[in-house]
Design a protein around this motif. Structure first.
Motif, mmCIF file in Angstrom:
data_model
loop_
_atom_site.group_PDB
_atom_site.id
_atom_site.type_symbol
_atom_site.label_atom_id
_atom_site.label_comp_id
_atom_site.label_asym_id
_atom_site.label_seq_id
_atom_site.Cartn_x
_atom_site.Cartn_y
_atom_site.Cartn_z
ATOM 1 N N TRP A 1 -8.169 0.617 -5.578
ATOM 2 C CA TRP A 1 -8.323 1.925 -6.211
ATOM 3 C C TRP A 1 -7.065 2.271 -6.992
ATOM 4 C CZ3 TRP A 1 -12.862 4.572 -6.082
ATOM 5 C CH2 TRP A 1 -13.810 4.155 -5.137
ATOM 6 N N CYS A 2 -7.245 3.163 -7.963
ATOM 7 C CA CYS A 2 -6.127 3.634 -8.775
ATOM 8 C C CYS A 2 -6.138 5.154 -8.820
ATOM 9 C CB CYS A 2 -6.239 3.077 -10.191
ATOM 10 S SG CYS A 2 -4.938 3.625 -11.332
ATOM 11 N N GLU A 3 -4.989 5.771 -8.523
ATOM 12 C CA GLU A 3 -4.857 7.212 -8.774
ATOM 13 C C GLU A 3 -4.542 7.341 -10.258
ATOM 14 O OE1 GLU A 3 -1.708 8.910 -6.465
ATOM 15 O OE2 GLU A 3 -0.181 7.572 -7.264
ATOM 16 N N ASN A 31 0.813 -1.217 0.000
ATOM 17 C CA ASN A 31 0.000 0.000 0.000
ATOM 18 C C ASN A 31 0.845 1.264 0.000
ATOM 19 O OD1 ASN A 31 -2.434 1.326 -0.204
ATOM 20 N ND2 ASN A 31 -2.820 1.378 1.982
ATOM 21 N N ALA A 64 -1.248 8.686 -2.971
ATOM 22 C CA ALA A 64 -2.648 9.065 -3.096
ATOM 23 C C ALA A 64 -3.196 9.679 -1.814
ATOM 24 C CB ALA A 64 -3.491 7.849 -3.507
ATOM 25 N N ALA A 89 -4.823 -4.123 -6.010
ATOM 26 C CA ALA A 89 -5.354 -2.808 -5.630
ATOM 27 C C ALA A 89 -6.872 -2.739 -5.701
ATOM 28 C CB ALA A 89 -4.747 -1.720 -6.514
ATOM 29 N N TRP A 122 -11.831 8.264 1.709
ATOM 30 C CA TRP A 122 -10.663 7.480 1.350
ATOM 31 C C TRP A 122 -9.541 7.430 2.382
ATOM 32 C CZ3 TRP A 122 -12.101 10.241 -3.530
ATOM 33 C CH2 TRP A 122 -12.800 9.394 -4.407
ATOM 34 N N ALA A 138 -9.877 9.130 -8.965
ATOM 35 C CA ALA A 138 -9.798 7.903 -8.168
ATOM 36 C C ALA A 138 -10.710 6.876 -8.835
ATOM 37 C CB ALA A 138 -10.242 8.163 -6.734
ATOM 38 N N GLY A 146 -1.040 4.176 -1.705
ATOM 39 C CA GLY A 146 -2.074 4.784 -0.879
ATOM 40 C C GLY A 146 -1.510 5.625 0.244
ATOM 41 N N TRP A 166 -4.125 0.960 -2.944
ATOM 42 C CA TRP A 166 -4.136 1.807 -4.135
ATOM 43 C C TRP A 166 -2.976 1.440 -5.059
ATOM 44 C CZ3 TRP A 166 -6.918 6.647 -5.117
ATOM 45 C CH2 TRP A 166 -7.976 6.868 -4.212
#
Length: 381
Positions: free
Chosen positions: A163-165, A85, A92, A161, A108, A184, A88, A119
């Motif tokens: 989430w993705c930035e 992570n 992010a 993951a 988040w 996001a 994240g 992330w």
């Protein structure tokens, strides 16, 4: 700037050291490097232990000295770092804390700190690496959603993951540094395909990500529409300025181990080896001081690191490669054994002058924004 620690900070160190001594034995055995679901579970378990103990926000919510002490003590104790992570916690999360709305921060930040959500980073593309502003992944507005089509590469930890930035082009007619937005994106959205990439050492922490009409709510945009380049600079300032902090401490620990092995196998008798290890000791001591300065500067300027991060990134990337070259010299023929941690680290260190902004890019930033040198003319003439 006073780089010494106060009595209160040393008391925090003592509490941190005591907690680590009690907590680390409770961790299960570290999983295999190529078992990413198990590594995610291991890393998030440690993050939840930090959260429950009140230490989870040390990456972006604590005074800089407490963060530095935490990193020093964690490395000395051999504690896990951020692991799967890292995007994240180090990219992010700090970006959302600095640029997000109250609703986005509520949604988040807590799951990142608890270790509930992982992330990944969707910035680079096959034709947009060092020239990140050349990205072509499109996001077309459709009411309250963006419809996204394109491809990303070197997407860190996409395989585990949530989430993705994600950087997308929301205005194709604008100059390339404009018309970009920071989103996001949920990794389980329809139309997202992940294809792992295997590295030189056989690991697969990077991936290609293909996006086929993926729908992302407009409410997931961090910052204003078309203002994503500025938000990205905030993300990259964290990536270059403070995200490598723990690795500096780890390199200093590795250097001590290199010196120990050199004494044990007779390489210490070589004056060239001793000089090389001594110079690296000075290098990493200086980099740690620069790290302290960068973290302190970030706190003083509202939590966002300054361009001093490029100075750090440039020198650290090279110093890390030199460290593992020295380790290979000390190991001799054993340096060819891929089962040894130093050998894998030596191979992975080759990427550091490319990853997170190439050394050439860092030199341009330093020349233009710190030294005040003129920019290169358009067309290179």
């Amino acid at each position: 700037m006073d780089l010494s620690y106060t009595e209160e900070e040393e008391a925090f160190r003592a509490r941190m050291r005591e907690w680590l001594g009690v907590s680390l034995p409770k961790l299960p055995s570290k999983p295999s490097p190529d078992n990413w679901p198990a590594r995610r579970a291991y890393d998030t378990l440690w993050q939840r232990m930090l959260y429950d103990a009140g230490y989870a926000d040390l990456h972006w919510g604590a005074p800089p000295t407490e963060r530095l002490i935490y990193l020093e003590e964690s490395e000395l104790a051999g504690a896990p770092y951020v692991g799967a992570n890292f995007v994240g916690l180090l990219h992010a999360g700090p970006t959302i804390a600095a640029e997000g709305t109250p609703e986005q921060r509520d949604r988040w930040l807590e799951p990142i700190l608890r270790g509930d959500e992982i992330w990944c980073q969707g910035f680079s593309e096959p034709d947009a690496g060092s020239d990140l502003a050349a990205l072509r992944t499109r996001a077309v507005r459709d009411g309250d959603e963006y419809v996204i089509t394109g491809q990303k590469i070197w997407t860190s930890h996409a395989e585990v993951a949530d989430w993705c930035e994600l950087l997308v082009r929301t205005d194709p007619d604008a100059p390339k540094h404009r018309g970009i937005s920071w989103l996001a994106m949920p990794m389980d959205a329809p139309g997202v395909t992940v294809r792992p990439l295997r590295t030189l050492v056989g690991s697969a922490e990077f991936a290609e990500v293909f996006l086929d009409e993926v729908r992302v709510p407009v409410s997931h945009r961090v910052g204003a529409e078309h203002d994503g380049w500025r938000v990205t600079m905030v993300t990259l300032s964290f990536e270059r300025g403070t995200a490598f902090v723990g690795e500096v401490v780890a390199c200093r620990r590795t250097l001590r181990e290199v010196a120990r092995v050199a004494r044990a196998n007779g390489r210490w008798d070589d004056a060239v080896v001793r000089r090389r290890i001594g110079r690296l000791h000075a290098e990493f001591a200086a980099l740690w001081r620069l790290t302290q300065w960068n973290v302190s500067e970030a706190q003083a300027t509202g939590g966002v690191p300054g361009i001093g991060g490029s100075v750090f990134k440039l020198r650290y990337s090279q110093a890390r490669q030199e460290l593992y070259e020295a380790a290979a010299e000390v190991l001799g023929a054993d340096a060819l054994d891929l089962d040894r941690g130093w050998t894998a680290d030596r191979l992975s260190s080759l990427s550091y002058t490319i990853a997170a902004g190439t050394s050439q890019i860092q030199r341009n930033i330093i020349a233009e924004r710190i030294l005040g040198l003129p920019k290169e003319p358009k067309g290179g003439v």
